[in-house]
Design a protein around this motif. Structure first.
Motif, mmCIF file in Angstrom:
data_model
loop_
_atom_site.group_PDB
_atom_site.id
_atom_site.type_symbol
_atom_site.label_atom_id
_atom_site.label_comp_id
_atom_site.label_asym_id
_atom_site.label_seq_id
_atom_site.Cartn_x
_atom_site.Cartn_y
_atom_site.Cartn_z
ATOM 1 N N GLY A 14 -63.753 6.571 -46.769
ATOM 2 C CA GLY A 14 -62.349 6.569 -46.357
ATOM 3 C C GLY A 14 -62.004 5.355 -45.457
ATOM 4 O O GLY A 14 -60.778 4.731 -45.820
ATOM 5 N N PHE A 15 -63.102 4.820 -44.535
ATOM 6 C CA PHE A 15 -62.546 3.757 -43.643
ATOM 7 C C PHE A 15 -62.593 2.476 -44.389
ATOM 8 O O PHE A 15 -61.450 1.946 -44.369
ATOM 9 C CB PHE A 15 -63.593 3.738 -42.424
ATOM 10 C CG PHE A 15 -63.414 2.580 -41.579
ATOM 11 C CD1 PHE A 15 -62.196 2.400 -40.604
ATOM 12 C CD2 PHE A 15 -64.420 1.425 -41.858
ATOM 13 C CE1 PHE A 15 -62.091 1.177 -40.053
ATOM 14 C CE2 PHE A 15 -64.014 0.120 -41.103
ATOM 15 C CZ PHE A 15 -63.113 0.182 -40.401
ATOM 16 N N THR A 18 -59.630 2.626 -47.151
ATOM 17 C CA THR A 18 -58.232 2.238 -46.525
ATOM 18 C C THR A 18 -58.118 0.789 -46.002
ATOM 19 O O THR A 18 -56.995 0.047 -45.938
ATOM 20 C CB THR A 18 -57.827 3.069 -45.452
ATOM 21 O OG1 THR A 18 -59.069 2.898 -44.397
ATOM 22 C CG2 THR A 18 -57.763 4.575 -45.849
ATOM 23 N N ARG A 19 -59.211 0.130 -45.681
ATOM 24 C CA ARG A 19 -59.428 -1.375 -45.360
ATOM 25 C C ARG A 19 -59.152 -2.296 -46.272
ATOM 26 O O ARG A 19 -58.422 -3.064 -46.469
ATOM 27 C CB ARG A 19 -60.540 -1.565 -44.468
ATOM 28 C CG ARG A 19 -60.481 -1.096 -43.012
ATOM 29 C CD ARG A 19 -59.340 -1.358 -42.279
ATOM 30 N NE ARG A 19 -59.563 -0.647 -41.032
ATOM 31 C CZ ARG A 19 -58.761 0.602 -40.854
ATOM 32 N NH1 ARG A 19 -58.164 1.093 -41.895
ATOM 33 N NH2 ARG A 19 -59.006 1.056 -39.513
ATOM 34 N N ARG A 24 -52.693 2.078 -43.406
ATOM 35 C CA ARG A 24 -53.145 2.466 -42.160
ATOM 36 C C ARG A 24 -53.168 3.908 -42.375
ATOM 37 O O ARG A 24 -51.772 4.483 -42.583
ATOM 38 C CB ARG A 24 -52.446 1.970 -41.086
ATOM 39 C CG ARG A 24 -52.756 0.461 -41.037
ATOM 40 C CD ARG A 24 -54.006 0.070 -40.115
ATOM 41 N NE ARG A 24 -54.219 -1.276 -40.282
ATOM 42 C CZ ARG A 24 -55.325 -1.782 -40.012
ATOM 43 N NH1 ARG A 24 -56.515 -0.979 -40.518
ATOM 44 N NH2 ARG A 24 -55.365 -2.951 -40.142
ATOM 45 N N GLU A 29 -56.554 12.049 -42.239
ATOM 46 C CA GLU A 29 -56.440 11.382 -43.633
ATOM 47 C C GLU A 29 -57.326 10.677 -44.160
ATOM 48 O O GLU A 29 -57.636 10.922 -45.315
ATOM 49 C CB GLU A 29 -54.824 10.830 -43.510
ATOM 50 C CG GLU A 29 -53.855 11.997 -43.344
ATOM 51 C CD GLU A 29 -53.416 11.889 -42.194
ATOM 52 O OE1 GLU A 29 -54.187 11.205 -41.244
ATOM 53 O OE2 GLU A 29 -52.424 12.469 -41.530
ATOM 54 N N THR A 30 -57.797 9.722 -43.406
ATOM 55 C CA THR A 30 -58.596 9.032 -43.844
ATOM 56 C C THR A 30 -60.192 9.664 -44.141
ATOM 57 O O THR A 30 -60.607 9.414 -45.182
ATOM 58 C CB THR A 30 -59.259 7.787 -42.874
ATOM 59 O OG1 THR A 30 -57.989 7.151 -42.319
ATOM 60 C CG2 THR A 30 -60.365 6.912 -42.852
#
Length: 78
Positions: A14-15, A18-19, A24, A29-30
């Motif tokens: 997820g991190f 999202t990147r 953001r 959520e991530t």
């Protein structure tokens, strides 16, 4: 132990997703997107490529999370 591993891989996926997608989100959520992406991407990638191991799971998780983010941005933000 597999549930803990899924959360850890999901959080990392997820991190990264999202990147890569340049959005953001909050931590919850991530992680949720990462876990869902891990389930979707991991199953699809293992089914199509028949690879095993943590690296294949992480790649699939990131791809699945990126797919969910794209779908969310395309259809839910209108």
């Amino acid at each position: 132990m597999p549930v803990v591993w899924l959360i850890v891989i999901g959080a990392a996926a997820g991190f990264l997703a999202t990147r890569f997608m340049q959005i953001r989100l909050g931590v919850v959520e991530t992680v949720a997107i990462g876990i869902a992406g891990a389930v979707i991407g991991g199953l699809v990638l293992r089914f199509l490529i028949a690879m095993t191991g943590a690296l294949a799971g992480l790649v699939g998780a990131v791809l699945g999370a990126m797919l969910l983010i794209w779908l969310w941005q395309t259809y839910m933000r209108r």
